[in-house]
Design a protein around this motif. Structure first.
Motif, mmCIF file in Angstrom:
data_model
loop_
_atom_site.group_PDB
_atom_site.id
_atom_site.type_symbol
_atom_site.label_atom_id
_atom_site.label_comp_id
_atom_site.label_asym_id
_atom_site.label_seq_id
_atom_site.Cartn_x
_atom_site.Cartn_y
_atom_site.Cartn_z
ATOM 1 N N TYR A 1 0.814 -1.208 0.000
ATOM 2 C CA TYR A 1 0.000 0.000 0.000
ATOM 3 C C TYR A 1 0.857 1.272 0.000
ATOM 4 C CZ TYR A 1 -4.117 -2.888 0.878
ATOM 5 O OH TYR A 1 -5.134 -3.810 0.765
ATOM 6 N N PRO A 2 1.775 1.415 -0.954
ATOM 7 C CA PRO A 2 2.596 2.637 -0.998
ATOM 8 C C PRO A 2 1.717 3.839 -1.294
ATOM 9 C CG PRO A 2 2.867 1.392 -3.021
ATOM 10 C CD PRO A 2 2.043 0.525 -2.104
ATOM 11 N N PHE A 3 2.197 5.013 -0.943
ATOM 12 C CA PHE A 3 1.417 6.242 -1.098
ATOM 13 C C PHE A 3 1.619 6.832 -2.491
ATOM 14 C CE2 PHE A 3 2.562 6.698 3.661
ATOM 15 C CZ PHE A 3 1.635 5.710 4.005
ATOM 16 N N VAL A 4 1.528 6.003 -3.505
ATOM 17 C CA VAL A 4 1.786 6.439 -4.876
ATOM 18 C C VAL A 4 0.728 5.880 -5.812
ATOM 19 C CG1 VAL A 4 4.279 6.409 -4.429
ATOM 20 C CG2 VAL A 4 3.213 4.469 -5.589
ATOM 21 N N SER A 5 0.621 6.503 -6.957
ATOM 22 C CA SER A 5 -0.007 5.888 -8.122
ATOM 23 C C SER A 5 1.048 5.854 -9.215
ATOM 24 C CB SER A 5 -1.230 6.680 -8.585
ATOM 25 O OG SER A 5 -0.851 7.982 -8.998
ATOM 26 N N TYR A 6 1.023 4.805 -10.036
ATOM 27 C CA TYR A 6 1.942 4.726 -11.169
ATOM 28 C C TYR A 6 1.240 5.319 -12.384
ATOM 29 C CZ TYR A 6 4.502 1.479 -8.193
ATOM 30 O OH TYR A 6 5.181 0.922 -7.147
ATOM 31 N N ASP B 1 13.615 11.460 1.892
ATOM 32 C CA ASP B 1 12.870 10.818 2.965
ATOM 33 C C ASP B 1 11.655 10.057 2.448
ATOM 34 O OD1 ASP B 1 14.685 11.893 4.670
ATOM 35 O OD2 ASP B 1 13.272 13.184 5.757
ATOM 36 N N TRP B 2 11.532 8.813 2.932
ATOM 37 C CA TRP B 2 10.398 7.916 2.704
ATOM 38 C C TRP B 2 10.308 7.396 1.280
ATOM 39 C CZ3 TRP B 2 10.263 7.286 7.482
ATOM 40 C CH2 TRP B 2 10.209 8.337 8.394
ATOM 41 N N LEU B 3 11.398 7.547 0.494
ATOM 42 C CA LEU B 3 11.470 6.952 -0.842
ATOM 43 C C LEU B 3 12.199 5.619 -0.785
ATOM 44 C CD1 LEU B 3 12.496 10.064 -2.984
ATOM 45 C CD2 LEU B 3 10.225 9.009 -2.882
ATOM 46 N N TYR B 4 11.885 4.734 -1.714
ATOM 47 C CA TYR B 4 12.664 3.503 -1.867
ATOM 48 C C TYR B 4 12.488 2.982 -3.290
ATOM 49 C CZ TYR B 4 8.160 1.097 -1.065
ATOM 50 O OH TYR B 4 6.861 0.665 -1.137
ATOM 51 N N GLY C 1 6.664 5.778 1.054
ATOM 52 C CA GLY C 1 5.842 5.459 2.212
ATOM 53 C C GLY C 1 5.367 4.031 2.232
ATOM 54 N N GLY C 2 4.064 3.852 2.489
ATOM 55 C CA GLY C 2 3.498 2.519 2.556
ATOM 56 C C GLY C 2 3.484 1.975 3.972
ATOM 57 N N TRP D 1 3.428 8.638 10.399
ATOM 58 C CA TRP D 1 2.252 7.774 10.307
ATOM 59 C C TRP D 1 2.512 6.438 10.994
ATOM 60 C CZ3 TRP D 1 5.847 7.988 6.412
ATOM 61 C CH2 TRP D 1 6.284 6.791 5.849
ATOM 62 N N GLN D 2 1.443 5.768 11.353
ATOM 63 C CA GLN D 2 1.482 4.414 11.878
ATOM 64 C C GLN D 2 1.013 3.461 10.790
ATOM 65 O OE1 GLN D 2 2.473 3.331 15.123
ATOM 66 N NE2 GLN D 2 3.277 5.433 15.175
ATOM 67 N N ASN D 3 1.699 2.345 10.651
ATOM 68 C CA ASN D 3 1.389 1.437 9.549
ATOM 69 C C ASN D 3 -0.006 0.826 9.642
ATOM 70 O OD1 ASN D 3 3.863 1.866 8.326
ATOM 71 N ND2 ASN D 3 4.852 0.153 9.370
#
Length: 472
Positions: free
Chosen positions: A176-181, A273-276, A417-418, A435-437
């Motif tokens: 559930y990453p905080f992205v759309s492709y 920050d928060w990228l991977y 994120g995620g 955030w909390q997962n």
């Protein structure tokens, strides 16, 4: 070129080679003693190689700066190989060749020396030529694989959409990453520039044509060009559930899928920050199930983009390389392995590699093995905690390496994120993760903290120089 002049040239190359850091690793050298006479020496071709030099002595040691009696300089590859031949050299079983090789890659010199080769057999030059297809354990979907030969190569001279599928959908479980492709028309998240693939995340609110009032209200419709099931093509903001605040890119090899082989990816990882990065092998047909990691995911390399990310003294930031097999989201920390560097992995290009065989999976970086995953006599599951919820379908069928015994595709992307990549309780530069997962407001809390993390996105792109896959 005269031999003494050739020797001086090699000496200069060797002197220069000692001044550069190792970004390229010379692959194993293949030597064949031919009958009735002759020698053939080769290494596989790879991006950036412009010169291959071989220096050897017969039954006599050779110094790293000496010119050998067996000497060759190759300036062009042939059929995926840098190959030197001398068909007049007489060899016999028991002869020993002492040698070293020099390779020029991207203008830098690299040396592998103090090597030996003992003649065990004289081979037929016709049956062992570069066009010969020797058997291999590697399998290619709708294709043929020959031992040691390249079965897939991408140098990113341009974006080949017949080879790569540019994904467009909203990812969900298990991360559930905080992205759309997406592939926005005027703000490309996926591009090729100067021979490098570039995948760079953007803010959704900055995408031209985004007509909704805000991330926290409205809808996102990706049906036109969507590459996933319909449930992943549209979403609406409602209550604590906001639209994915980040637009990113992901590529998947469209037609190429394989089982077993050696993958090399030269890349510079994103920082912020928060990228991977997602540098993955993913199941092609989902043989063992489509939910979660049922059919397995192999992470070739990853590093979280935060410069300072920790729980107590444990470092989770951009100096920690992680990778390995994923078969269950709940125990990913048990399944993944890691390696620490003194510098951020995103500071330089590195060659991330995996050697995948029917018996084990080995991860390498810049030619150095850093972890090996070998199943027990029963199955891969036996290596890991019983808390892993491995699907029964994996245990009931397949080889001991199941689910990693089926066709897999290459996948390259960037996420943010995620609910799995960043453990709860970590601090970034001393500040708690926003955030909390387990919270429904995870993406919202991430978005509300934008002022803290957006200023760290100074190098948010994944840059890829080349991708090669070679048969075993």
């Amino acid at each position: 070129m005269a031999l003494d002049a050739f020797g001086r040239l090699v000496f200069l190359y060797l002197a220069c080679a000692k001044l550069v850091s190792a970004q390229y690793t010379i692959p194993d050298v293949t030597i064949q003693a031919l009958k009735p006479k002759g020698i053939r020496v080769s290494i596989p071709d790879s991006r950036g190689v412009s010169l291959f030099v071989f220096q050897g002595n017969l039954n006599k040691e050779i110094g790293s700066n000496d010119v050998g009696v067996i000497a060759g300089e190759v300036t062009n590859p042939m059929d995926g190989l840098w190959m030197y031949e001398d068909l007049d050299l007489q060899l016999k079983v028991g002869d020993v060749i002492y040698y070293y090789v020099f390779v020029s890659n991207d203008g830098k010199g690299y040396v592998k020396d103090r090597l030996t080769f003992t003649v065990r057999v004289l081979e037929d030059p016709i049956s062992t030529g570069p066009n010969d297809c020797a058997p291999t354990q590697t399998r290619v979907r709708n294709g043929q694989a020959c031992a040691g030969k390249i079965i897939f190569e991408e140098k990113f001279d341009y974006l080949r959409e017949d080879v790569w599928q540019i994904e467009q959908y909203i990812p969900d479980e298990p991360d559930y990453p905080f992205v759309s492709y997406q592939r926005p028309f005027n703000v490309p998240t996926v591009s090729v520039q100067g021979g490098y693939l570039r995948i760079e995340p953007k803010l959704q609110q900055n995408i031209p044509g985004f007509s909704n009032s805000s991330i926290e209200m409205g809808s996102l419709d990706l049906f036109s060009g969507c590459t996933a099931t319909s449930t992943k093509c549209r979403t609406e903001a409602w209550g604590a559930s906001i639209l994915p605040p980040i637009v990113s890119g992901k590529l998947t090899s469209k037609a190429f899928a394989f089982t077993y082989g050696v993958v090399e990816i030269r890349a510079k990882l994103p920082q912020g920050d928060w990228l991977y990065p997602d540098i993955l092998l993913e199941s092609f047909l989902k043989k063992y199930g489509s939910l979660n990691y049922a059919s397995g995911v192999l992470r070739v390399a990853g590093a979280r983009g935060n410069g300072q990310l920790s729980v107590g003294t444990a470092d989770f930031g951009n100096k920690l390389l992680f990778g390995g097999v994923l078969m269950d989201a709940k125990c990913r920390d048990i399944l993944l392995r890691n390696k620490t560097s003194s510098r951020p992995w995103g500071d330089d290009y590195h060659i991330y590699a995996v050697r995948w065989t029917p018996d084990e999976i080995t991860l390498l970086v810049d030619g150095e093995e850093w972890t090996r995953i070998t199943p027990s006599s029963n199955s891969l599951k036996d290596l890991f905690s019983t808390s892993c919820d491995i699907p029964r379908s994996v245990l009931a069928t397949g080889s001991k390496l199941a689910p990693f015994d089926d066709h897999f595709v290459l996948s390259l992307g960037v996420a943010a994120g995620g609910i799995t990549e960043f453990p709860d309780g970590v601090t970034s530069a001393g500040k708690p993760k926003p955030w909390q997962n387990t919270s429904r407001k995870a993406s919202l809390r991430f978005w509300q903290d934008i002022a803290s993390w957006i200023e760290t996105w100074r190098q948010p792109a994944l840059l890829v120089d080349y991708v090669t896959v070679r048969a075993l």
